[in-house]
Design an enzyme around this catalytic site. Structure first.
Site, PDB file in Angstrom:
ATOM      1  N   CYS A 163     -62.210  -3.247 -50.085  1.00 59.16           N
ATOM      2  CA  CYS A 163     -61.768  -4.873 -50.308  1.00 59.16           C
ATOM      3  C   CYS A 163     -60.582  -4.503 -51.538  1.00 59.16           C
ATOM      4  CB  CYS A 163     -62.923  -5.747 -50.580  1.00 59.16           C
ATOM      5  SG  CYS A 163     -62.513  -7.232 -51.274  1.00 59.16           S
ATOM      6  N   VAL A 195     -67.044 -10.976 -50.713  1.00 64.31           N
ATOM      7  CA  VAL A 195     -67.048 -10.302 -51.920  1.00 64.31           C
ATOM      8  C   VAL A 195     -65.844 -10.456 -52.704  1.00 64.31           C
ATOM      9  CG1 VAL A 195     -68.789  -8.571 -51.245  1.00 64.31           C
ATOM     10  CG2 VAL A 195     -66.235  -8.087 -50.616  1.00 64.31           C
ATOM     11  N   SER A 210     -62.486 -14.052 -56.803  1.00 63.79           N
ATOM     12  CA  SER A 210     -61.911 -12.950 -57.608  1.00 63.79           C
ATOM     13  C   SER A 210     -61.159 -13.683 -58.863  1.00 63.79           C
ATOM     14  CB  SER A 210     -61.023 -11.813 -57.037  1.00 63.79           C
ATOM     15  OG  SER A 210     -60.075 -12.361 -56.280  1.00 63.79           O
ATOM     16  N   LYS A 253     -74.309  -8.425 -43.641  1.00 64.07           N
ATOM     17  CA  LYS A 253     -74.691  -9.100 -44.752  1.00 64.07           C
ATOM     18  C   LYS A 253     -75.961  -9.327 -44.997  1.00 64.07           C
ATOM     19  CE  LYS A 253     -69.948 -11.055 -44.501  1.00 64.07           C
ATOM     20  NZ  LYS A 253     -69.432 -12.588 -44.696  1.00 64.07           N
TER      21      LYS A 253
END
Length: 233
Positions: free
Chosen positions: A10, A50, A64, A37
């Site tokens: 990722c 994520v 993020s 998950k």
């Protein structure tokens, strides 16, 4: 200790782990499968995506951009003495990178030459903006590594792997970006911010027999769903 919940290839996670490495903040990392998950992850991630960062106090942070802001608040900045205007400009240039992570993912997964050309045309505009903004380097803002470099690191790292493995160069026409890419790679942060098997997993997914870059000239598989639902990154 800080803990990061991650999917191994990722780019959004790599932006976070690269910043942790650059700031030399100790952290643990746990990898999950986005196709399966675990419930404990869904319980702490409102979006089911994520990265998730679990703080020392046990608070789960998601998105993020928000995680990067948190890390910049709890640890010394990569650059000191920035004005509010300079920090805002850095956030804007960082956003220019992060908002195009999935565009790069989809370009890498293109099923045929025409699809790749169409997606690369869009991606090229991203690198063209960077080319015009770059100065003498070696980093985006000059001699000091900054948050902007960290945000662009996933794009530049992945472009380097694609070039090495397939010969296709997403940044061929941008000499300043290529020099910047080299400087970022030479920091060692790209390798430090991913697992040991990253390159194999990355190439297995993006340079598979079902992709044009992987050698298939006319794949009939629909690869777009993988990038649209986040299972590619």
């Amino acid at each position: 200790m800080i803990k990061v919940v991650s999917f191994k290839i990722c780019p959004f996670v790599q932006r976070v782990t690269a910043l942790l490495e650059a700031k030399e903040i100790p952290y643990e990392i746990e990898y999950i499968s986005l196709n399966d998950k675990p419930q404990w992850f869904l319980d702490i991630s409102p979006t089911g995506q994520v990265p998730v960062l679990i703080t020392d106090s046990g608070e789960a942070l998601f998105e993020s951009d928000a995680i990067v802001e948190y890390l910049n608040e709890i640890a010394p900045p990569l650059e000191s003495g920035l004005t509010p205007e300079q920090r805002a400009r850095d956030r804007a240039w960082s956003y220019q990178a992060a908002k195009n992570y999935l565009l790069q993912c989809s370009a890498q997964r293109s099923k045929d030459e025409q699809t790749l050309a169409e997606r690369n045309e869009k991606l090229s505009k991203v690198f063209e903006r960077a080319e015009k903004a770059l100065g003498q380097g070696p980093y985006f803002k000059g001699a000091t590594l900054s948050n902007v470099d960290i945000a662009w690191l996933p794009l530049l790292h992945r472009a380097a792997i694609i070039k090495a493995r397939s010969g296709y160069d997403f940044i061929l026409d941008y000499p300043k970006v290529k020099a910047w890419q080299t400087a970022i790679l030479n920091t060692g942060l790209p390798e430090k911010s991913v697992p040991e098997d990253f390159e194999k997993l990355f190439t297995d997914f993006y340079l598979s027999e079902n992709t044009f870059l992987g050698g298939n000239k006319a794949s009939t598989h629909n690869l777009d769903n993988s990038c649209a639902n986040g299972s590619c990154c």
